[in-house]
Design an enzyme around this catalytic site. Sequence first.
Site, short mmCIF file in Angstrom:
data_model
loop_
_atom_site.label_atom_id
_atom_site.label_comp_id
_atom_site.label_asym_id
_atom_site.label_seq_id
_atom_site.Cartn_x
_atom_site.Cartn_y
_atom_site.Cartn_z
N HIS A 15 6.60 11.12 1.97
CA HIS A 15 6.00 10.11 1.09
C HIS A 15 4.54 10.46 0.76
O HIS A 15 3.72 10.56 1.67
CB HIS A 15 6.09 8.75 1.81
CG HIS A 15 5.43 7.62 1.13
ND1 HIS A 15 4.49 6.83 1.73
CD2 HIS A 15 5.60 7.12 -0.11
CE1 HIS A 15 4.10 5.88 0.90
NE2 HIS A 15 4.75 6.03 -0.22
N ARG A 16 4.26 10.68 -0.51
CA ARG A 16 2.95 11.16 -1.00
C ARG A 16 2.57 12.47 -0.29
O ARG A 16 1.40 12.72 0.00
CB ARG A 16 1.85 10.12 -0.82
CG ARG A 16 2.18 8.76 -1.44
CD ARG A 16 1.00 7.80 -1.39
NE ARG A 16 1.47 6.42 -1.36
CZ ARG A 16 0.72 5.38 -1.09
NH1 ARG A 16 -0.56 5.54 -0.84
NH2 ARG A 16 1.23 4.16 -1.08
N GLU A 42 7.38 13.29 -2.18
CA GLU A 42 7.27 12.25 -3.19
C GLU A 42 5.84 12.24 -3.66
O GLU A 42 4.91 12.46 -2.87
CB GLU A 42 7.64 10.90 -2.56
CG GLU A 42 7.69 9.73 -3.53
CD GLU A 42 6.45 8.87 -3.57
OE1 GLU A 42 6.41 7.94 -4.38
OE2 GLU A 42 5.49 9.13 -2.81
N ASP A 44 3.02 10.44 -6.91
CA ASP A 44 2.81 9.38 -7.91
C ASP A 44 2.07 9.99 -9.09
O ASP A 44 1.10 10.73 -8.89
CB ASP A 44 1.96 8.26 -7.31
CG ASP A 44 2.60 7.69 -6.08
OD1 ASP A 44 3.56 6.91 -6.22
OD2 ASP A 44 2.17 8.05 -4.96
N HIS A 57 -2.06 7.91 -6.42
CA HIS A 57 -1.32 6.66 -6.21
C HIS A 57 -2.01 5.44 -6.80
O HIS A 57 -1.41 4.69 -7.56
CB HIS A 57 -1.09 6.43 -4.70
CG HIS A 57 -0.36 5.16 -4.42
ND1 HIS A 57 -1.01 3.96 -4.21
CD2 HIS A 57 0.96 4.89 -4.38
CE1 HIS A 57 -0.11 3.01 -4.03
NE2 HIS A 57 1.09 3.55 -4.11
N GLU A 143 7.32 9.71 -8.82
CA GLU A 143 7.25 8.28 -9.15
C GLU A 143 6.29 8.09 -10.32
O GLU A 143 5.09 8.41 -10.21
CB GLU A 143 6.76 7.43 -7.96
CG GLU A 143 6.80 5.96 -8.38
CD GLU A 143 6.10 4.98 -7.45
OE1 GLU A 143 5.92 5.27 -6.25
OE2 GLU A 143 5.70 3.91 -7.95
N LYS A 145 4.06 5.87 -12.24
CA LYS A 145 3.41 4.58 -12.00
C LYS A 145 3.57 3.69 -13.24
O LYS A 145 3.68 4.18 -14.37
CB LYS A 145 1.91 4.75 -11.69
CG LYS A 145 1.60 5.54 -10.43
CD LYS A 145 2.39 5.12 -9.22
CE LYS A 145 1.86 3.94 -8.47
NZ LYS A 145 2.63 3.72 -7.20
N ASP A 265 5.96 8.79 6.10
CA ASP A 265 4.64 9.42 6.17
C ASP A 265 4.62 10.44 7.30
O ASP A 265 3.65 11.19 7.45
CB ASP A 265 3.56 8.35 6.42
CG ASP A 265 3.53 7.33 5.30
OD1 ASP A 265 3.53 7.75 4.13
OD2 ASP A 265 3.54 6.12 5.59
#
Length: 282
Positions: A15-16, A42, A44, A57, A143, A145, A265
């Site tokens: 995640h990120r 992943e 953003d 993000h 993702e 935004k 994470d």
Amino acid sequence: MSLTLSMEKVLNIAHRGARSLAPENTLSAARKGLAVGADMWELDVQLTADHELVVIHDSTLKRTSNVVDLFPHRRPWQVHEFTLADMRKLDFGSWFIEQDPFGQIAAEVVTEEELKNYVGEPAPTLEEALSFTKEQNWHVNIEIKDLSKRPGNSQIVDKVIALVEKLNMVNMVLVSSFNHQYLAQIAASYPHVLTGVLDTKPHVRPASLLRRLGARTYHPRKTFIRLADIEKLRRQGFGVNVRTINDEKTMERLVRAGVSGIFTDFPQVLASVLTSYKKSEA
Ligand code: G3P
Ligand code: CA
């Protein structure tokens, strides 16, 4: 290597990037995710003032860069008010060293050498992030935004997909968004692109929502979905990638419930959970 839904493999999704080990949404975080065994990362994406796709993000630059020091008079430091050239002046790494958001520096999991490299880390453009992913023959969840209240709303979807297609990476990406119009737009204009549904609330009938949006995967919070519904969605041919899970016990429960993927994470922890699970099943 194409990104297909597997009934056997549970995707370890950083995640990120591996943001417990490196500043989120940077190439360092992606590299760490890859190094500790994530199957994909992943990120953003949003637009700068000059309409460049940039990986970050928050809607503002404040939390993850030194923008307040460098541009004190440009409050509230919104991403869409900064050009890419402005953003190139910023350091998106030092805040991580100062704040140690997941305590992994204090725990000495992050080395001194790694920390030195994080100083001055840029926010990558989407093109840089995708090129890195392609070079590594890896996968990424993009993702998009929700820009519905910001400039660039009407163009972000086409710009993201045009870039994915230019780089010939359709089989390496899964595109998700909290903005369901974006997902419907992708299903209508780019049905060959896999999409995942994010939402801020649980759904009584997630399968209907997925069908309506032409999406292949559901990305619920753990509290948005019952374990029995995970199995049901999987039987109906959908993926269920649960977010964002950092504790081992919950990871184990979700793996046993049959999820297709877990956002975390701590991909280093999930990697070991998945190895133990495979051994126990062998
Ligand atoms: O964990 C999946 C993620 O894309 C959802 O939320 O706000 O962390 O980007 P966020
Ligand atoms: Ca995200």
